[in-house]
Motif scaffolding. Structure first.
Motif, PDB file in Angstrom:
ATOM      1  N   GLY A  78       1.091  -0.724   0.152  1.00  0.00           N
ATOM      2  CA  GLY A  78       0.220  -0.206   0.078  1.00  0.00           C
ATOM      3  C   GLY A  78       0.854   1.300  -0.238  1.00  0.00           C
ATOM      4  N   GLY A  79       2.329   1.478  -0.563  1.00  0.00           N
ATOM      5  CA  GLY A  79       3.101   2.309  -0.324  1.00  0.00           C
ATOM      6  C   GLY A  79       4.331   1.788  -0.195  1.00  0.00           C
ATOM      7  N   TYR A  80       4.820   2.996  -0.229  1.00  0.00           N
ATOM      8  CA  TYR A  80       6.562   2.939   0.062  1.00  0.00           C
ATOM      9  C   TYR A  80       6.499   2.984   1.782  1.00  0.00           C
ATOM     10  N   LYS A  81       6.333   1.759   2.606  1.00  0.00           N
ATOM     11  CA  LYS A  81       6.908   1.988   3.939  1.00  0.00           C
ATOM     12  C   LYS A  81       7.984   1.503   4.249  1.00  0.00           C
ATOM     13  N   VAL A  82       8.581   2.807   5.444  1.00  0.00           N
ATOM     14  CA  VAL A  82      10.109   2.340   6.517  1.00  0.00           C
ATOM     15  C   VAL A  82       9.912   1.253   7.595  1.00  0.00           C
ATOM     16  N   ALA A  83      10.984   0.065   6.749  1.00  0.00           N
ATOM     17  CA  ALA A  83      11.150  -1.398   7.227  1.00  0.00           C
ATOM     18  C   ALA A  83      11.626  -0.710   9.227  1.00  0.00           C
ATOM     19  N   GLY A  84      11.261  -1.316   9.731  1.00  0.00           N
ATOM     20  CA  GLY A  84      12.249  -1.430  10.851  1.00  0.00           C
ATOM     21  C   GLY A  84      11.443  -0.371  12.599  1.00  0.00           C
ATOM     22  N   LYS A  85      10.246  -0.013  11.626  1.00  0.00           N
ATOM     23  CA  LYS A  85       9.370   1.316  12.657  1.00  0.00           C
ATOM     24  C   LYS A  85       9.392   0.329  13.698  1.00  0.00           C
ATOM     25  N   ASN A  86       8.667  -0.711  14.391  1.00  0.00           N
ATOM     26  CA  ASN A  86       8.708  -1.284  15.816  1.00  0.00           C
ATOM     27  C   ASN A  86       9.484  -2.731  15.573  1.00  0.00           C
ATOM     28  N   GLU A  87       8.812  -3.336  17.034  1.00  0.00           N
ATOM     29  CA  GLU A  87       9.778  -4.758  17.388  1.00  0.00           C
ATOM     30  C   GLU A  87       9.653  -6.166  16.490  1.00  0.00           C
ATOM     31  N   GLU A  88       8.821  -6.029  15.983  1.00  0.00           N
ATOM     32  CA  GLU A  88       7.865  -7.016  14.548  1.00  0.00           C
ATOM     33  C   GLU A  88       8.750  -6.951  13.874  1.00  0.00           C
ATOM     34  N   SER A  89       8.633  -5.434  12.892  1.00  0.00           N
ATOM     35  CA  SER A  89       9.608  -5.507  11.600  1.00  0.00           C
ATOM     36  C   SER A  89      10.785  -5.478  11.735  1.00  0.00           C
ATOM     37  N   ARG A  90      11.345  -5.375  13.941  1.00  0.00           N
ATOM     38  CA  ARG A  90      12.786  -5.670  12.856  1.00  0.00           C
ATOM     39  C   ARG A  90      12.980  -6.947  13.632  1.00  0.00           C
ATOM     40  N   LYS A  91      12.606  -7.547  14.145  1.00  0.00           N
ATOM     41  CA  LYS A  91      12.397  -8.755  14.558  1.00  0.00           C
ATOM     42  C   LYS A  91      12.520  -9.853  12.694  1.00  0.00           C
ATOM     43  N   GLU A  92      11.249  -9.249  11.459  1.00  0.00           N
ATOM     44  CA  GLU A  92      10.805  -9.701  10.811  1.00  0.00           C
ATOM     45  C   GLU A  92      12.689  -9.136   9.521  1.00  0.00           C
ATOM     46  N   GLN A  93      12.561  -8.225   9.780  1.00  0.00           N
ATOM     47  CA  GLN A  93      14.009  -7.817   8.778  1.00  0.00           C
ATOM     48  C   GLN A  93      14.863  -8.756   9.361  1.00  0.00           C
ATOM     49  N   LEU A  94      15.779  -8.882  10.449  1.00  0.00           N
ATOM     50  CA  LEU A  94      16.559  -9.486  10.853  1.00  0.00           C
ATOM     51  C   LEU A  94      16.679 -11.099  10.217  1.00  0.00           C
ATOM     52  N   GLU A  95      15.713 -11.616  10.398  1.00  0.00           N
ATOM     53  CA  GLU A  95      15.209 -13.179   9.669  1.00  0.00           C
ATOM     54  C   GLU A  95      15.245 -12.973   8.325  1.00  0.00           C
TER      55      GLU A  95
END
Length: 268
Positions: free
Chosen positions: A154-171
């Protein structure tokens, strides 16, 4: 008789060895003349699917085709001698199956002569990366903000903005490295998360809208040189080519209309 030393193109090993020793300089290139100008200064040239917007006037990257990527990949290979050249796999060219991804990546490698391909992360990406690397096709993975997933996100969204997204990007980073990616582009990701990814994985990270602590940086060359009025927050303009080009064209148009061009010494 002395022979001039052959110019050696950078290899994947050179890129991997940069981690912890020096920062990687990376830029996009889509044409032979630009590739030639960038070649002395860059470790890696990316024939990005951003070519769709930059050169073809498309609204986003999703309409870019394999044939377009191959055409521009050939041009960049002709124009460069030193930088490692990576070609983007466009939207729809690798998602169906590892086999489909392999066939298309093989075509890109064989027809352009490039050294590697890049693909954006999805849940099937680790399997596809492993399939390609096992068959001799080097892969750069792309995590964080993924332009090809514009419509899903739904658009260009910054990654890693919350803990869930942080873990997702590390994974994601861990998975693509374990699958065999030799470098990881980290786009549009919060500074601290991009830094953590760089500290965690053994291969170089290449930031775009990510941390200064990534192992290298990449920008779209045309953004960095000021060819467009609107650019993302993470772009620093190092030139103002748009103004220079418009000024030059206006002077030419004025001279033609006033019959000041061509002059006598410009005429046969």
């Amino acid at each position: 008789m002395s022979h001039q030393a052959a110019i050696r193109r950078k290899t994947i090993k050179d890129i991997m060895k940069a981690k912890g020793t020096h920062k990687l300089v990376c830029l996009t290139a889509y044409t032979a003349p630009i590739a030639q100008m960038l070649d002395d200064h860059c470790d890696l040239l990316l024939v990005g699917d951003s070519v769709g917007m930059v050169l073809h006037g498309l609204p986003d990257t999703t309409a870019v085709t394999l044939d377009m990527m191959i055409m521009h990949g050939k041009a960049v290979m002709r124009g460069s001698q030193k930088a490692l050249v990576v070609v983007d796999m466009p939207f729809g060219s690798y998602e169906e199956s590892p086999q489909a991804g392999y066939r298309n990546a093989l075509r890109v490698m064989q027809e352009t002569g490039c050294q590697a391909i890049k693909l954006e992360y999805n849940s099937a990406a680790p399997e596809t990366i492993r399939f390609l690397v096992d068959r001799g096709i080097p892969v750069v993975a792309h995590i964080g903000l993924r332009p090809q997933y514009l419509h899903v996100e739904g658009g260009y969204k910054v990654a890693g903005k919350n803990e869930e997204s942080r873990k997702e990007q590390l994974e994601c980073a861990k998975q693509v490295v374990e699958a065999g990616a030799f470098a990881v582009v980290v786009e549009g990701t919060k500074d601290a998360v991009a830094r953590e990814i760089s500290d965690t994985i053994a291969v170089p990270t290449i930031g775009i809208g990510a941390s200064v602590d990534c192992d290298g940086q990449i920008l779209v060359t045309d953004d960095m040189l000021g060819m467009f009025e609107k650019t993302p927050k993470f772009v620093r303009r190092y030139a103002d080519l748009k103004t220079h080009i418009e000024d030059g064209v206006k002077k030419f148009a004025d001279d033609v209309r006033r019959e000041q061009f061509p002059a006598e010494d410009e005429t046969y």
